[in-house]
Design a protein around this motif. Structure first.
Motif, PDB file in Angstrom:
ATOM      1  N   TRP A  30       0.824  -1.192   0.000  1.00  0.00           N
ATOM      2  CA  TRP A  30       0.000   0.000   0.000  1.00  0.00           C
ATOM      3  C   TRP A  30       0.863   1.248   0.000  1.00  0.00           C
ATOM      4  CZ3 TRP A  30      -2.779  -3.182   3.968  1.00  0.00           C
ATOM      5  CH2 TRP A  30      -3.991  -3.687   3.488  1.00  0.00           C
ATOM      6  N   GLU A  33      -1.477   8.236  -1.066  1.00  0.00           N
ATOM      7  CA  GLU A  33      -1.156   9.399  -1.890  1.00  0.00           C
ATOM      8  C   GLU A  33      -2.036  10.572  -1.458  1.00  0.00           C
ATOM      9  OE1 GLU A  33      -2.079  10.060  -6.359  1.00  0.00           O
ATOM     10  OE2 GLU A  33      -0.126   9.052  -6.209  1.00  0.00           O
ATOM     11  N   TRP A  42      -5.670   8.936  -1.193  1.00  0.00           N
ATOM     12  CA  TRP A  42      -6.046   7.714  -1.881  1.00  0.00           C
ATOM     13  C   TRP A  42      -5.079   6.634  -1.448  1.00  0.00           C
ATOM     14  CZ3 TRP A  42      -6.973  12.371  -3.862  1.00  0.00           C
ATOM     15  CH2 TRP A  42      -8.205  12.579  -4.464  1.00  0.00           C
ATOM     16  N   LYS A  44      -3.379   3.534  -2.534  1.00  0.00           N
ATOM     17  CA  LYS A  44      -3.083   2.757  -3.730  1.00  0.00           C
ATOM     18  C   LYS A  44      -2.594   1.382  -3.303  1.00  0.00           C
ATOM     19  CE  LYS A  44      -2.269   6.439  -6.949  1.00  0.00           C
ATOM     20  NZ  LYS A  44      -1.515   6.809  -8.127  1.00  0.00           N
ATOM     21  N   SER A  45      -2.975   0.367  -4.084  1.00  0.00           N
ATOM     22  CA  SER A  45      -2.648  -1.012  -3.755  1.00  0.00           C
ATOM     23  C   SER A  45      -1.935  -1.684  -4.906  1.00  0.00           C
ATOM     24  CB  SER A  45      -3.929  -1.809  -3.467  1.00  0.00           C
ATOM     25  OG  SER A  45      -4.685  -1.212  -2.447  1.00  0.00           O
ATOM     26  N   HIS A  58      -2.570   0.480  -8.016  1.00  0.00           N
ATOM     27  CA  HIS A  58      -3.865   0.937  -8.511  1.00  0.00           C
ATOM     28  C   HIS A  58      -4.521   1.778  -7.431  1.00  0.00           C
ATOM     29  CE1 HIS A  58      -4.207  -1.483 -12.189  1.00  0.00           C
ATOM     30  NE2 HIS A  58      -3.454  -2.351 -11.538  1.00  0.00           N
ATOM     31  N   GLY A  59      -5.242   2.789  -7.839  1.00  0.00           N
ATOM     32  CA  GLY A  59      -5.925   3.652  -6.885  1.00  0.00           C
ATOM     33  C   GLY A  59      -7.187   4.251  -7.473  1.00  0.00           C
ATOM     34  N   GLY A  63     -11.401   8.742  -2.734  1.00  0.00           N
ATOM     35  CA  GLY A  63     -10.491   9.041  -1.646  1.00  0.00           C
ATOM     36  C   GLY A  63     -11.281   9.543  -0.443  1.00  0.00           C
ATOM     37  N   LEU A  80     -11.124   1.355  -2.679  1.00  0.00           N
ATOM     38  CA  LEU A  80      -9.892   1.392  -3.476  1.00  0.00           C
ATOM     39  C   LEU A  80      -9.216   0.028  -3.536  1.00  0.00           C
ATOM     40  CD1 LEU A  80      -8.637   4.795  -2.103  1.00  0.00           C
ATOM     41  CD2 LEU A  80      -9.224   4.359  -4.493  1.00  0.00           C
ATOM     42  N   THR A  81      -9.149  -0.659  -2.401  1.00  0.00           N
ATOM     43  CA  THR A  81      -8.485  -1.962  -2.359  1.00  0.00           C
ATOM     44  C   THR A  81      -9.289  -3.004  -3.125  1.00  0.00           C
ATOM     45  OG1 THR A  81      -7.470  -1.397  -0.241  1.00  0.00           O
ATOM     46  CG2 THR A  81      -7.532  -3.733  -0.819  1.00  0.00           C
TER      47      THR A  81
END
Length: 128
Positions: A30, A33, A42, A44-45, A58-59, A63, A80-81
């Motif tokens: 993770w 951002e 956000w 991101k994963s 990816h994100g 958010g 998001l995940t």
């Protein structure tokens, strides 16, 4: 990350251990951002499914504000995940009656909702 975000991440991590469909998650990296102009974050994963190559970060999704309460941050993180895991080719979390469960904020509580409208608090999958 602020303490509410860390607690939210811990709850999300608990749920990542169960209800995967179509491939098991081996590892997730993770990166948070921050957008200084809008104040949103956000998560991101980068998802790795067992026996597959790692996906990049990816994100895509919603958010949350940096000062969000734990459940609002968790709702964003789950969205998001879940999207990043789907990009890697796995469905998560899978409902008891089949189909994806989707994150929602219900009366300021982050929950997973199944296709029948049933819900469980995020962080409690596998205890139901």
């Amino acid at each position: 990350m602020p303490d509410p975000w860390l607690r939210a991440l811990d709850r999300l991590s608990h749920d990542l251990r169960v209800r995967q469909y179509g491939g098991d998650i081996e590892h997730i990296d993770w990166v948070a951002e921050y957008d200084p102009h809008g104040g949103a974050v956000w998560l991101k994963s980068a998802v790795t499914i067992i026996d597959q190559r790692a996906n990049g970060l990816h994100g895509n999704g919603m958010g949350a504000q940096i000062d969000a309460e734990e459940d609002a941050a968790l709702w964003s993180m789950a969205d998001l995940t879940q999207n990043a895991i789907a990009e890697a080719g796995t469905a998560w979390p899978w409902g008891n009656t089949g189909g994806f469960m989707n994150p929602a904020l219900d009366r300021d509580v982050a929950v997973w909702k199944d296709r029948n409208g049933n819900s469980i608090r995020i962080g409690y999958l596998g205890t139901d």
